[in-house]
Structures are given as C-alpha cells and as structure tokens.
Design a protein around this motif. Structure first.
Motif, PDB file in Angstrom:
ATOM      1  N   SER A  45      41.936  -8.568  64.673  1.00 21.09           N
ATOM      2  CA  SER A  45      40.862  -9.527  64.362  1.00 21.09           C
ATOM      3  C   SER A  45      40.125  -9.110  63.105  1.00 21.09           C
ATOM      4  O   SER A  45      39.733  -9.955  62.302  1.00 21.09           O
ATOM      5  CB  SER A  45      39.872  -9.605  65.516  1.00 21.09           C
ATOM      6  OG  SER A  45      40.527  -9.995  66.682  1.00 21.09           O
ATOM      7  N   THR A  46      39.940  -7.796  62.951  1.00 20.51           N
ATOM      8  CA  THR A  46      39.238  -7.314  61.764  1.00 20.51           C
ATOM      9  C   THR A  46      39.968  -7.752  60.501  1.00 20.51           C
ATOM     10  O   THR A  46      39.346  -8.222  59.543  1.00 20.51           O
ATOM     11  CB  THR A  46      39.122  -5.775  61.812  1.00 20.51           C
ATOM     12  OG1 THR A  46      38.470  -5.415  63.014  1.00 20.51           O
ATOM     13  CG2 THR A  46      38.334  -5.249  60.630  1.00 20.51           C
ATOM     14  N   THR A  47      41.298  -7.639  60.510  1.00 17.84           N
ATOM     15  CA  THR A  47      42.074  -8.029  59.331  1.00 17.84           C
ATOM     16  C   THR A  47      41.848  -9.516  59.022  1.00 17.84           C
ATOM     17  O   THR A  47      41.604  -9.884  57.874  1.00 17.84           O
ATOM     18  CB  THR A  47      43.578  -7.769  59.570  1.00 17.84           C
ATOM     19  OG1 THR A  47      43.728  -6.419  59.979  1.00 17.84           O
ATOM     20  CG2 THR A  47      44.381  -8.015  58.318  1.00 17.84           C
ATOM     21  N   ILE A  48      41.899 -10.354  60.051  1.00 18.86           N
ATOM     22  CA  ILE A  48      41.670 -11.786  59.835  1.00 18.86           C
ATOM     23  C   ILE A  48      40.281 -12.024  59.265  1.00 18.86           C
ATOM     24  O   ILE A  48      40.093 -12.757  58.295  1.00 18.86           O
ATOM     25  CB  ILE A  48      41.823 -12.581  61.154  1.00 18.86           C
ATOM     26  CG1 ILE A  48      43.298 -12.703  61.535  1.00 18.86           C
ATOM     27  CG2 ILE A  48      41.215 -13.977  61.012  1.00 18.86           C
ATOM     28  CD1 ILE A  48      43.580 -13.748  62.587  1.00 18.86           C
ATOM     29  N   LYS A  49      39.294 -11.361  59.876  1.00 14.61           N
ATOM     30  CA  LYS A  49      37.909 -11.608  59.451  1.00 14.61           C
ATOM     31  C   LYS A  49      37.669 -11.172  58.014  1.00 14.61           C
ATOM     32  O   LYS A  49      36.861 -11.764  57.307  1.00 14.61           O
ATOM     33  CB  LYS A  49      36.936 -10.912  60.397  1.00 14.61           C
ATOM     34  CG  LYS A  49      36.841 -11.667  61.717  1.00 14.61           C
ATOM     35  CD  LYS A  49      35.900 -10.999  62.670  1.00 14.61           C
ATOM     36  CE  LYS A  49      36.025 -11.671  64.032  1.00 14.61           C
ATOM     37  NZ  LYS A  49      35.197 -11.012  65.030  1.00 14.61           N
ATOM     38  N   VAL A  50      38.364 -10.132  57.578  1.00 13.67           N
ATOM     39  CA  VAL A  50      38.237  -9.722  56.182  1.00 13.67           C
ATOM     40  C   VAL A  50      38.891 -10.784  55.297  1.00 13.67           C
ATOM     41  O   VAL A  50      38.350 -11.177  54.271  1.00 13.67           O
ATOM     42  CB  VAL A  50      38.864  -8.327  55.955  1.00 13.67           C
ATOM     43  CG1 VAL A  50      38.897  -8.007  54.474  1.00 13.67           C
ATOM     44  CG2 VAL A  50      38.068  -7.254  56.702  1.00 13.67           C
ATOM     45  N   LEU A  51      40.047 -11.285  55.730  1.00 12.04           N
ATOM     46  CA  LEU A  51      40.782 -12.254  54.912  1.00 12.04           C
ATOM     47  C   LEU A  51      40.029 -13.567  54.731  1.00 12.04           C
ATOM     48  O   LEU A  51      40.149 -14.213  53.694  1.00 12.04           O
ATOM     49  CB  LEU A  51      42.165 -12.524  55.527  1.00 12.04           C
ATOM     50  CG  LEU A  51      43.222 -11.462  55.218  1.00 12.04           C
ATOM     51  CD1 LEU A  51      44.434 -11.644  56.102  1.00 12.04           C
ATOM     52  CD2 LEU A  51      43.614 -11.520  53.747  1.00 12.04           C
ATOM     53  N   ILE A  52      39.270 -13.990  55.745  1.00 11.79           N
ATOM     54  CA  ILE A  52      38.555 -15.256  55.589  1.00 11.79           C
ATOM     55  C   ILE A  52      37.123 -15.067  55.113  1.00 11.79           C
ATOM     56  O   ILE A  52      36.358 -16.007  55.029  1.00 11.79           O
ATOM     57  CB  ILE A  52      38.543 -16.082  56.899  1.00 11.79           C
ATOM     58  CG1 ILE A  52      37.873 -15.292  58.008  1.00 11.79           C
ATOM     59  CG2 ILE A  52      39.939 -16.502  57.290  1.00 11.79           C
ATOM     60  CD1 ILE A  52      37.569 -16.138  59.208  1.00 11.79           C
ATOM     61  N   GLY A  53      36.765 -13.813  54.815  1.00 12.45           N
ATOM     62  CA  GLY A  53      35.458 -13.574  54.208  1.00 12.45           C
ATOM     63  C   GLY A  53      34.318 -13.366  55.187  1.00 12.45           C
ATOM     64  O   GLY A  53      33.159 -13.364  54.790  1.00 12.45           O
ATOM     65  N   LEU A  54      34.633 -13.201  56.481  1.00 15.42           N
ATOM     66  CA  LEU A  54      33.553 -12.922  57.444  1.00 15.42           C
ATOM     67  C   LEU A  54      33.091 -11.474  57.342  1.00 15.42           C
ATOM     68  O   LEU A  54      31.955 -11.158  57.652  1.00 15.42           O
ATOM     69  CB  LEU A  54      34.019 -13.195  58.873  1.00 15.42           C
ATOM     70  CG  LEU A  54      33.866 -14.612  59.416  1.00 15.42           C
ATOM     71  CD1 LEU A  54      34.436 -14.700  60.815  1.00 15.42           C
ATOM     72  CD2 LEU A  54      32.409 -15.042  59.414  1.00 15.42           C
ATOM     73  N   LEU A  55      33.998 -10.594  56.951  1.00 17.83           N
ATOM     74  CA  LEU A  55      33.656  -9.186  56.780  1.00 17.83           C
ATOM     75  C   LEU A  55      34.044  -8.770  55.365  1.00 17.83           C
ATOM     76  O   LEU A  55      34.954  -9.333  54.777  1.00 17.83           O
ATOM     77  CB  LEU A  55      34.437  -8.320  57.778  1.00 17.83           C
ATOM     78  CG  LEU A  55      34.180  -8.494  59.268  1.00 17.83           C
ATOM     79  CD1 LEU A  55      35.171  -7.655  60.060  1.00 17.83           C
ATOM     80  CD2 LEU A  55      32.756  -8.079  59.608  1.00 17.83           C
ATOM     81  N   LYS A  56      33.332  -7.764  54.872  1.00 15.51           N
ATOM     82  CA  LYS A  56      33.677  -7.247  53.552  1.00 15.51           C
ATOM     83  C   LYS A  56      34.634  -6.066  53.712  1.00 15.51           C
ATOM     84  O   LYS A  56      34.400  -5.209  54.554  1.00 15.51           O
ATOM     85  CB  LYS A  56      32.411  -6.780  52.837  1.00 15.51           C
ATOM     86  CG  LYS A  56      31.509  -7.919  52.414  1.00 15.51           C
ATOM     87  CD  LYS A  56      30.634  -7.489  51.238  1.00 15.51           C
ATOM     88  CE  LYS A  56      29.977  -8.697  50.602  1.00 15.51           C
ATOM     89  NZ  LYS A  56      29.027  -9.373  51.502  1.00 15.51           N
ATOM     90  N   PRO A  57      35.709  -6.030  52.919  1.00 19.49           N
ATOM     91  CA  PRO A  57      36.604  -4.872  53.028  1.00 19.49           C
ATOM     92  C   PRO A  57      35.906  -3.617  52.506  1.00 19.49           C
ATOM     93  O   PRO A  57      35.108  -3.694  51.572  1.00 19.49           O
ATOM     94  CB  PRO A  57      37.781  -5.249  52.126  1.00 19.49           C
ATOM     95  CG  PRO A  57      37.236  -6.269  51.176  1.00 19.49           C
ATOM     96  CD  PRO A  57      36.150  -6.987  51.903  1.00 19.49           C
TER      97      PRO A  57
ATOM     98  N   ALA B 258      21.655  -9.273  58.612  1.00 19.22           N
ATOM     99  CA  ALA B 258      22.275  -9.030  59.915  1.00 19.22           C
ATOM    100  C   ALA B 258      23.682  -9.611  60.000  1.00 19.22           C
ATOM    101  O   ALA B 258      24.469  -9.208  60.833  1.00 19.22           O
ATOM    102  CB  ALA B 258      21.407  -9.613  61.024  1.00 19.22           C
ATOM    103  N   THR B 259      23.988 -10.577  59.136  1.00 17.61           N
ATOM    104  CA  THR B 259      25.303 -11.211  59.244  1.00 17.61           C
ATOM    105  C   THR B 259      26.247 -10.746  58.147  1.00 17.61           C
ATOM    106  O   THR B 259      27.316 -11.295  57.959  1.00 17.61           O
ATOM    107  CB  THR B 259      25.186 -12.748  59.200  1.00 17.61           C
ATOM    108  OG1 THR B 259      24.391 -13.106  58.071  1.00 17.61           O
ATOM    109  CG2 THR B 259      24.553 -13.285  60.461  1.00 17.61           C
ATOM    110  N   THR B 260      25.845  -9.727  57.393  1.00 14.52           N
ATOM    111  CA  THR B 260      26.740  -9.172  56.380  1.00 14.52           C
ATOM    112  C   THR B 260      27.195  -7.809  56.850  1.00 14.52           C
ATOM    113  O   THR B 260      26.382  -6.964  57.171  1.00 14.52           O
ATOM    114  CB  THR B 260      26.002  -9.033  55.023  1.00 14.52           C
ATOM    115  OG1 THR B 260      25.335 -10.253  54.762  1.00 14.52           O
ATOM    116  CG2 THR B 260      26.971  -8.724  53.908  1.00 14.52           C
ATOM    117  N   GLU B 261      28.476  -7.628  56.943  1.00 18.16           N
ATOM    118  CA  GLU B 261      29.000  -6.332  57.410  1.00 18.16           C
ATOM    119  C   GLU B 261      30.155  -5.946  56.512  1.00 18.16           C
ATOM    120  O   GLU B 261      31.048  -6.727  56.293  1.00 18.16           O
ATOM    121  CB  GLU B 261      29.458  -6.442  58.858  1.00 18.16           C
ATOM    122  CG  GLU B 261      30.413  -5.357  59.304  1.00 18.16           C
ATOM    123  CD  GLU B 261      29.750  -4.139  59.905  1.00 18.16           C
ATOM    124  OE1 GLU B 261      28.957  -4.288  60.830  1.00 18.16           O
ATOM    125  OE2 GLU B 261      30.043  -3.045  59.414  1.00 18.16           O
TER     126      GLU B 261
END
Lengths: 340, 261
Positions: A45-57, B258-261
């Motif tokens: 899930s982390t990989t997906i979330k990074v790919l769609i911009g929800l998380l920063k790599p 809070a929503t930036t990680e």
C-alpha cells in the motif's frame, strides 16, 4: 511512448522510523496488469500511496507516463485512479451522490459527470441502484462502486489496493472479470496489490513478490513458477508390515528426473520432479510392484504461487502467521494508529 | 482559486446533504432552542420581576436577555461537529479519497467550516423566529437580525476551526468529544451569555470579560436589546472577526501538516 510507471530506487521511511519500502525499482508497461504480491505490512500500500502522491518518497525517482511525480503532482492525479484497500463510500449518501462528488473533486462538469457515471455504473451493473442509499449495498457492490468512482475521470492508470480483500469467492471472481474488461476494452494499465496468490495468478501479466519492503522476485507468474522447479508427485504407500518402504524410496530417488523426496508429517511423500510429473507415475507403480509396496494414493501437484512465495521469502504467506509486530507495522502504514 | 471555491463548496455540500437528510437530527437541533427558551426563560422570569436584577440584565424580559446566549450556545455546539466529521472521514477512509483527488487541500477544512457556518445560520434563524413568537422584540429590525446571523456564523468558524485543529491529531471520536466538552461548557458558563456581568463574583466577571464568547454576546445583545450601539458592536465584531480568521489559518495549517507524510 514512455512506460506507464517507472520506479527507481524508491525508499519510504515513516516519521516514526518504520522502513516500509526499501530501495525498490520496477517498470510497468502500458496496458499491463501488474501485481504486487505480499503479506500485510510488506510495503504494498505504501508503494501505491507514494505513486499517487498521498505520501512523499524518502528517496527515489518516480515517473508516471514519463512525468516526474514530484514536479507535476496535479497532472499525475488526473492521470491515475485509485481505489483504496478499505472501501471509502459515504453510506449516508446515494450511489449517484457518491460518484457525483468524486467527479466534482476531479473538477468535471455536471454534464460530464452525468454522462460518465451512467457509463461506469452500467459497466459495473450498479445503474439500476443508482438512487439507493449505499447503506443498503452489499460489500461487493460497495467495492464495485469504489472502483467505478476511481474511473469517473477516465484515468490511464488504475491503482487497486487489495481489490477483493474480504469478499467471498463468487464476488471476487466477478471483480476479476471487471478488471479484465477494463484492460481489454480500454487498454487501461492496472497496478494492483494482493495477498491472494490466485488473484495474482489469474489476473496479472507480471507479478512482483514483495516482502518486508523489498522485491524478492519479479516476472510472469508462469516464469516464477518455473524458476522454483517442476511438479510434485504426492504419494502414500502402505507396506504390508507398516514399515517405511526404504527400498522402494531409494529406487524412486534413483530415477533420472527426480530431484528429491521429502517425507511429510501426515505420512505422505513429496517427490519433486524437474518436469512432466505425470510421466513419472507409471515408473513409480512398477517400482512399488516389484518391491511389494502397495500405493494407497498418488496425485500430481503443479507448483502454485504459494510455493513460489515460500521459496522466495522462506515464509508461508498466511495472515494468522504474521507476527504481532507485522500487524502493528501494517496498521501504522494505514494511518490507523497514532505515530506520536 | 476558482477550484478552491468549488472544492470547498462540494466538501460543504456533502455535509449539508447529510444534515438535511438526517431528519431526527434536524428536528432535535431545532427543538433544542425551543426547550431552552421556553423552559429556562420561563423559569428565570422571576429575575426580571425584581427591579434590581432587571437593571443588571438591561431588560425586563429575561427571554430577550437570554436569546443571544442561546444563539451562541447552539452555534458553539454545531461548530464543534466540523472536527467530528473529519475524524469520521478518516475512519471510513473518505479523507484519504479526498486527499488522493486533485482538490486544493485547504478546501477540506474550509468546506467543513463552511458547512458548520451554514448549519449554524439556519439554526440561528430558527431561534430568532421562535424567540419572536415568544415575545422577544429585536430592536434593530431585519438589518440587525442579519448582522446577528453574520456574527453567529463568524463565531461558528472559531469553534469549527478549533475542533478541526484538534481532530488533526486525534484519531478517535470519543477523545475528541471529551476534549470538546471540556472546552465548550466552561467557555459557555464563564461568559456573560446567560448571566449579566454585574451579577457575577469579581473573579468570574474578570474571566467573562476576556472570554471570546462574551465578545460575541456583546454585539448580539446590543442589537437585540438596545439598538445600533456601535461602541459595543464594533469591538466585539472586530475581536470575533479576528479570531475567526485566526481559526481559519490555524485549522488550515494544522490540517496541512497532519496530512503530509
């Protein structure tokens, strides 16, 4: 034309110090169904979330359609659709209201939304229920609506995080049909994660096995299965005096295509064969006949992705066997518990 | 910019749709002020029959004195739901869905605040109608009533901003509700919303004077009881406007973080 997804040396470490993804690289071609296979907390899930911009790599270079996601996040979001692991439908709104809002959040006009929602809801067989409150929907219907919503802005790449988690077998197969149709009819690129071997096997053109944040193997499902070797013949013997038929086993081991014999706890013997296990069965019969050992049962097992997974990670992929730590990791990654 | 506005509107639209759909909640939220006004107001009527207390209250109608307090109390509790809805959205995964869409991040807290504001305005109008039926005369007429609604909306923003800021780091509904009650009830009772400053012990009056609720009560009470008394209205309005803007910025900043990680 650039590849749909290119990932170079992606590492993601969460604020709390959890290393979720550890230096992975892979490429997904256009029109491909690509699967990430691994247990909870493996970093899927982390990989997906990074790919769609929800998380920063934390580290790494990521390209979607050849565009660096760090440079043009808005463009990436419009080119991709995402259905999360947990179905996010507001159950106090109707089916139509849910999809209408999703369209609005992707900045579509009312007319576009009405036309496209009719199209996707028909495709997912929800059109007749469009004005019903989603509180009345079954789990499978909610999942279908969730995927339909992810398609409202006509993305080129669809990310599905565990698309069939918690669904019954019948519903799971229906969802698979929808996913296959998306690729066949629209040439869509689909990136999915799963911890169901069968799902990866049936759907994916290529599968990456991911464990503890690392890619352990990446290939077509058949190629992966071929890598761990051939078939397994499972045999049960019954010697007249109940002893172990040592002599016969030695003779079988001596056959040229046999790699080895493993006795199992339940009394069966796994005879590992390079290939064409079916052709070995007559030979086993004749050896046993000469040695006076009778065969109780015999069966042929083709290697599954389960075996592949076991081979590459040294672990069985069963949820109940996951450690407490793995569960906590998985929960932190889903943002369900506080990190501070 | 146009997207920020439309995104904010659709985040709010979703809340409003649910607000009007939940009939029971709607009815209760309208009945509640009636209960307050009719029962509490009648119970306290004895206060205004005494000339000394009537002077402290500034009116011979306790209901008229109390109406601004009820308006703010209703808005206060309504505003708090802004944060609760974010906690809920996080639970069902809807927040993630919003964050995955190409919407302006600020639109999420702003939309929740706008929804609380509109819900508050509806409730305030209902209270004013009910109070009028019970015999309260608003001295400044329709224009004054419009200003009362505006002040109440700004006040709601302060509360929803506060609860949104809290909800950014609080993941369970129960904790948020506990903290919110811990803050809102004392805030209400240490203000001059229900009792005149003159009737309070000095220490309480000192707290009441700096309590933001009192700043909102001041102008609303003036508009209800005395008329266009700008000396009271302007400072109160200024403080409330300032706090509302501050709440907006703080909520946006904390939510963003809070929503930036």
């Amino acid at each position: 034309m650039p590849s749909a997804i290119e990932v170079y040396n992606l590492t993601k470490i969460y604020r709390g110090g959890v290393l979720a993804v550890d230096d992975i690289s892979f490429t997904v071609e256009r029109g491909e169904i690509f699967g990430f296979l691994g247990p909870n907390g493996a970093g899927k899930s982390t990989t997906i979330k990074v790919l769609i911009g929800l998380l920063k790599p934390t580290k790494g270079r990521l390209l979607i359609n050849g565009v660096d996601i760090a440079k043009r996040p808005g463009e990436i979001k419009r080119a991709t659709g995402y259905a999360a692991q947990e179905t996010a439908i507001d159950d106090r709104l109707t089916c139509m209201e849910n999809i209408y809002l999703q369209g609005r959040f992707y900045h579509l006009s009312k007319r576009e939304i009405l036309a496209r929602s009719a199209e996707v809801l028909k495709m997912f067989d929800l059109y007749d229920r469009r004005n019903d409150l989603t509180a009345t929907f079954s789990g499978g219907m909610l999942k279908r609506l969730d995927i339909a919503e992810a398609l409202i802005h006509r993305p080129q790449i669809l990310f599905l995080d565990e698309p069939t988690l918690g669904l019954d077998v019948q519903t799971r197969k229906t969802i698979w049909e929808y996913i296959k149709r998306l690729r066949e009819e629209q040439g869509m690129t689909i990136f999915l994660t799963t911890h169901y071997m069968e799902e990866a096997d049936v759907l994916c053109d290529r599968v990456a096995i991911i464990d503890r944040g690392k890619i352990k193997a990446l290939d077509r499902p058949e190629a992966l299965k071929a890598q761990i070797g051939g078939d397994i013949v499972i045999a049960r013997f019954s010697a007249l005096d109940g002893s172990i038929p040592q002599e016969a086993l030695e003779a079988i081991r001596g056959l040229p295509q046999v790699r080895g014999i493993e006795p199992k706890r339940d009394g069966a013997y796994w005879i590992v064969v390079n290939q064409d296990g079916d052709k070995l069965i007559p030979a086993i019969f004749s050896i046993c006949g000469q040695a006076g050992v009778s065969i109780e049962s015999i069966s042929l097992k083709k290697p599954s992705l389960d075996d592949v997974y076991l081979h590459f990670t040294g672990r069985e992929m069963r949820e109940e066997e996951a450690s407490a730590e793995a569960h906590i990791r998985a929960r932190i990654m889903r943002g369900r518990i506080r990190r501070r | 910019m146009i997207y920020l506005l439309s995104d904010t509107w659709f985040v709010a639209w979703r809340e409003l749709l649910k607000f009007f759909r939940a009939r029971v909640r709607l009815v209760v939220s309208l009945i509640q002020p009636v209960v307050w006004l009719a029962f509490m107001g009648n119970m306290m009527r004895g206060l205004t029959s005494n000339p000394v207390t009537a002077k402290a209250l500034g009116t011979e109608n306790y209901l008229a004195f109390m109406t601004p307090g009820i308006i703010l109390m209703t808005v206060l509790f309504g505003g708090v739901f802004g944060g609760v809805s974010i906690v809920w959205d996080r639970r069902i995964g809807y927040l993630e869905k919003l964050l995955a869409a190409p919407i302006s991040r600020g639109a999420i807290p702003f939309g929740k605040m706008l929804a609380a504001m509109i819900q508050g305005a509806i409730q305030v109008v209902a209270i004013i109608i009910i109070a009028s039926l019970l015999g309260v005369r608003f001295q400044t007429g329709p224009a004054g009533i419009a200003l009362i609604v505006l002040i109440a909306m700004l006040f709601s923003t302060i509360l929803s901003g506060l609860s949104l800021a809290l909800s950014a780091s609080i993941k369970t509904m129960e904790t948020l509700m506990a903290i919110v009650n811990f803050v809102t009830l004392p805030l209400m009772f240490t203000s001059n919303a229900l009792f005149p400053l003159a009737a309070m012990p000095p220490w309480l009056a000192a707290i009441a004077k700096v309590n933001p609720v009192s700043y909102a009560v001041g102008p609303i009470r003036a508009l209800t009881l005395t008329g266009w008394n700008w000396e009271v209205i302007l400072p109160g309005l200024g403080v409330i406007l300032g706090l509302a803007l501050l709440a907006l910025l703080v909520a946006q900043y904390i939510f963003q973080r809070a929503t930036t990680e």
